[in-house]
Design a protein around this motif. Structure first.
Motif, PDB file in Angstrom:
ATOM      1  N   LYS A  25       0.817  -1.218   0.000  1.00 57.54           N
ATOM      2  CA  LYS A  25       0.000   0.000   0.000  1.00 57.54           C
ATOM      3  C   LYS A  25       0.850   1.268   0.000  1.00 57.54           C
ATOM      4  CE  LYS A  25      -4.056  -1.917   2.328  1.00 57.54           C
ATOM      5  NZ  LYS A  25      -4.799  -1.976   3.597  1.00 57.54           N
ATOM      6  N   LYS A  26       1.905   1.287   0.809  1.00 55.57           N
ATOM      7  CA  LYS A  26       2.699   2.500   1.004  1.00 55.57           C
ATOM      8  C   LYS A  26       3.725   2.730  -0.103  1.00 55.57           C
ATOM      9  CE  LYS A  26       3.885   5.880   3.850  1.00 55.57           C
ATOM     10  NZ  LYS A  26       2.974   6.937   4.247  1.00 55.57           N
ATOM     11  N   MET A  27       4.330   1.637  -0.620  1.00 56.99           N
ATOM     12  CA  MET A  27       5.425   1.777  -1.572  1.00 56.99           C
ATOM     13  C   MET A  27       5.161   1.061  -2.897  1.00 56.99           C
ATOM     14  SD  MET A  27       8.618   1.415   1.078  1.00 56.99           S
ATOM     15  CE  MET A  27       9.839   2.154   0.003  1.00 56.99           C
ATOM     16  N   ASN A  28       3.934   0.538  -3.046  1.00 61.02           N
ATOM     17  CA  ASN A  28       3.540  -0.157  -4.281  1.00 61.02           C
ATOM     18  C   ASN A  28       4.455  -1.345  -4.597  1.00 61.02           C
ATOM     19  OD1 ASN A  28       1.613  -0.396  -6.297  1.00 61.02           O
ATOM     20  ND2 ASN A  28       2.912   0.647  -7.787  1.00 61.02           N
ATOM     21  N   ILE A  29       4.893  -2.049  -3.548  1.00 61.80           N
ATOM     22  CA  ILE A  29       5.715  -3.249  -3.716  1.00 61.80           C
ATOM     23  C   ILE A  29       4.773  -4.451  -3.708  1.00 61.80           C
ATOM     24  CG2 ILE A  29       7.524  -4.692  -2.715  1.00 61.80           C
ATOM     25  CD1 ILE A  29       8.702  -2.134  -1.456  1.00 61.80           C
ATOM     26  N   PRO A  30       4.680  -5.169  -4.830  1.00 64.99           N
ATOM     27  CA  PRO A  30       3.761  -6.316  -4.877  1.00 64.99           C
ATOM     28  C   PRO A  30       4.229  -7.455  -3.973  1.00 64.99           C
ATOM     29  CG  PRO A  30       5.084  -6.225  -6.876  1.00 64.99           C
ATOM     30  CD  PRO A  30       5.415  -4.997  -6.076  1.00 64.99           C
ATOM     31  N   GLU A 157       1.717   2.168  14.628  1.00 63.27           N
ATOM     32  CA  GLU A 157       2.454   3.299  14.059  1.00 63.27           C
ATOM     33  C   GLU A 157       3.961   3.117  14.236  1.00 63.27           C
ATOM     34  OE1 GLU A 157      -0.124   3.720  16.274  1.00 63.27           O
ATOM     35  OE2 GLU A 157      -1.651   4.339  14.807  1.00 63.27           O
ATOM     36  N   GLU A 158       4.360   2.630  15.414  1.00 61.19           N
ATOM     37  CA  GLU A 158       5.785   2.363  15.646  1.00 61.19           C
ATOM     38  C   GLU A 158       6.295   1.283  14.696  1.00 61.19           C
ATOM     39  OE1 GLU A 158       6.207   3.381  20.417  1.00 61.19           O
ATOM     40  OE2 GLU A 158       5.423   1.417  19.810  1.00 61.19           O
ATOM     41  N   PHE A 159       5.505   0.247  14.495  1.00 60.22           N
ATOM     42  CA  PHE A 159       5.875  -0.837  13.584  1.00 60.22           C
ATOM     43  C   PHE A 159       6.023  -0.308  12.154  1.00 60.22           C
ATOM     44  CE2 PHE A 159       4.436  -4.930  11.345  1.00 60.22           C
ATOM     45  CZ  PHE A 159       5.709  -5.465  11.331  1.00 60.22           C
ATOM     46  N   GLU A 160       5.055   0.482  11.707  1.00 58.93           N
ATOM     47  CA  GLU A 160       5.117   1.044  10.351  1.00 58.93           C
ATOM     48  C   GLU A 160       6.359   1.928  10.184  1.00 58.93           C
ATOM     49  OE1 GLU A 160       1.313   2.947   9.927  1.00 58.93           O
ATOM     50  OE2 GLU A 160       0.314   1.049   9.402  1.00 58.93           O
ATOM     51  N   ILE A 163       9.354  -0.304   9.832  1.00 60.92           N
ATOM     52  CA  ILE A 163       9.378  -0.911   8.488  1.00 60.92           C
ATOM     53  C   ILE A 163       9.977   0.058   7.487  1.00 60.92           C
ATOM     54  CG2 ILE A 163       7.944  -1.712   6.558  1.00 60.92           C
ATOM     55  CD1 ILE A 163       5.960  -2.809   8.723  1.00 60.92           C
ATOM     56  N   LEU A 164       9.442   1.275   7.455  1.00 67.91           N
ATOM     57  CA  LEU A 164       9.931   2.261   6.493  1.00 67.91           C
ATOM     58  C   LEU A 164      11.406   2.593   6.714  1.00 67.91           C
ATOM     59  CD1 LEU A 164       6.882   4.678   6.316  1.00 67.91           C
ATOM     60  CD2 LEU A 164       7.609   3.014   4.596  1.00 67.91           C
ATOM     61  N   SER A 165      11.799   2.733   7.967  1.00 72.24           N
ATOM     62  CA  SER A 165      13.182   3.035   8.282  1.00 72.24           C
ATOM     63  C   SER A 165      14.112   1.919   7.798  1.00 72.24           C
ATOM     64  CB  SER A 165      13.330   3.228   9.800  1.00 72.24           C
ATOM     65  OG  SER A 165      14.677   3.377  10.150  1.00 72.24           O
ATOM     66  N   GLU A 166      13.755   0.682   8.066  1.00 70.42           N
ATOM     67  CA  GLU A 166      14.604  -0.451   7.682  1.00 70.42           C
ATOM     68  C   GLU A 166      14.634  -0.660   6.165  1.00 70.42           C
ATOM     69  OE1 GLU A 166      16.763  -2.154   9.517  1.00 70.42           O
ATOM     70  OE2 GLU A 166      16.195  -0.926  11.234  1.00 70.42           O
ATOM     71  N   ILE A 167      13.494  -0.539   5.513  1.00 66.30           N
ATOM     72  CA  ILE A 167      13.444  -0.739   4.062  1.00 66.30           C
ATOM     73  C   ILE A 167      14.238   0.335   3.348  1.00 66.30           C
ATOM     74  CG2 ILE A 167      11.892  -0.705   2.056  1.00 66.30           C
ATOM     75  CD1 ILE A 167      11.945  -3.364   3.716  1.00 66.30           C
ATOM     76  N   ASN A 168      14.179   1.545   3.859  1.00 68.98           N
ATOM     77  CA  ASN A 168      14.941   2.631   3.224  1.00 68.98           C
ATOM     78  C   ASN A 168      16.452   2.472   3.402  1.00 68.98           C
ATOM     79  OD1 ASN A 168      12.807   4.054   2.009  1.00 68.98           O
ATOM     80  ND2 ASN A 168      12.281   5.001   3.960  1.00 68.98           N
TER      81      ASN A 168
END
Length: 170
Positions: A25-30, A157-160, A163-168
């Motif tokens: 949903k957030k990064m359009n990664i299938p 929210e902390e989990f999200e 996720i974003l921090s680690e993926i980036n």
């Protein structure tokens, strides 16, 4: 560049499926949706959580990306489900992850990610004791195998944000 598979593992209820859906949903990664021979659980939809099939429908041959037996049921995915270029996520168990890296690490860039939750958090989430016990019998991979480990014992929210921090970083 090789296709990238973010391979997500974790105990039942840890948030691995949520992470894959959030990235979609957030990064359009299938997300690769596994096939399984297990019965649908209440609230599950064919083609969303898994493709639910009979054991006679499990294919043989070269298109098998990953295969594992967990809880007496078969789970697998196909090479044809991996985008030809780009990135995708795949929720998989540890045994399947080890095979995926060993068998296809030369074909795909595989990014192993572990989502971890304390047992206390899992119990609060309502994960059934039999699923918790079953997870303890699974193989466990040393933390050094993973490109990142995300602890999910806080708010959504902390989990999200984690996720974003680690993926980036990847």
């Amino acid at each position: 560049m090789k296709p990238v598979i973010i391979a997500i593992v974790g105990r039942s209820g840890s948030g691995k499926t949520y992470m894959a859906e959030f990235l979609r949903k957030k990064m359009n990664i299938p997300t690769i949706v596994s096939y399984t021979t297990r019965r649908k659980r209440p609230g599950e939809t064919d083609g969303v959580e898994h493709f639910f099939i009979g054991s006679e429908q499990v294919p043989e041959g070269d298109d098998m990306l990953a295969y594992t037996v967990f809880g007496g049921e078969q789970y697998f995915a196909l090479h044809s489900q991996v985008p030809k270029d780009g990135i995708c996520t795949y929720v998989i168990d540890e045994a399947g992850l080890e095979c995926l890296v060993k068998d296809f690490g030369n074909r795909y860039l595989i990014v192993p990610v572990a989502v971890k939750c304390s047992e206390e958090t899992l119990i609060k989430k309502g994960i059934e004791p039999d699923r918790l016990a079953r997870d303890k019998r699974r193989i466990h991979i040393n933390d050094s195998f993973y490109d990142c480990i995300i602890i999910n014992d806080g708010t959504i929210e902390e989990f999200e944000n984690k996720i974003l921090s680690e993926i980036n970083k990847l």
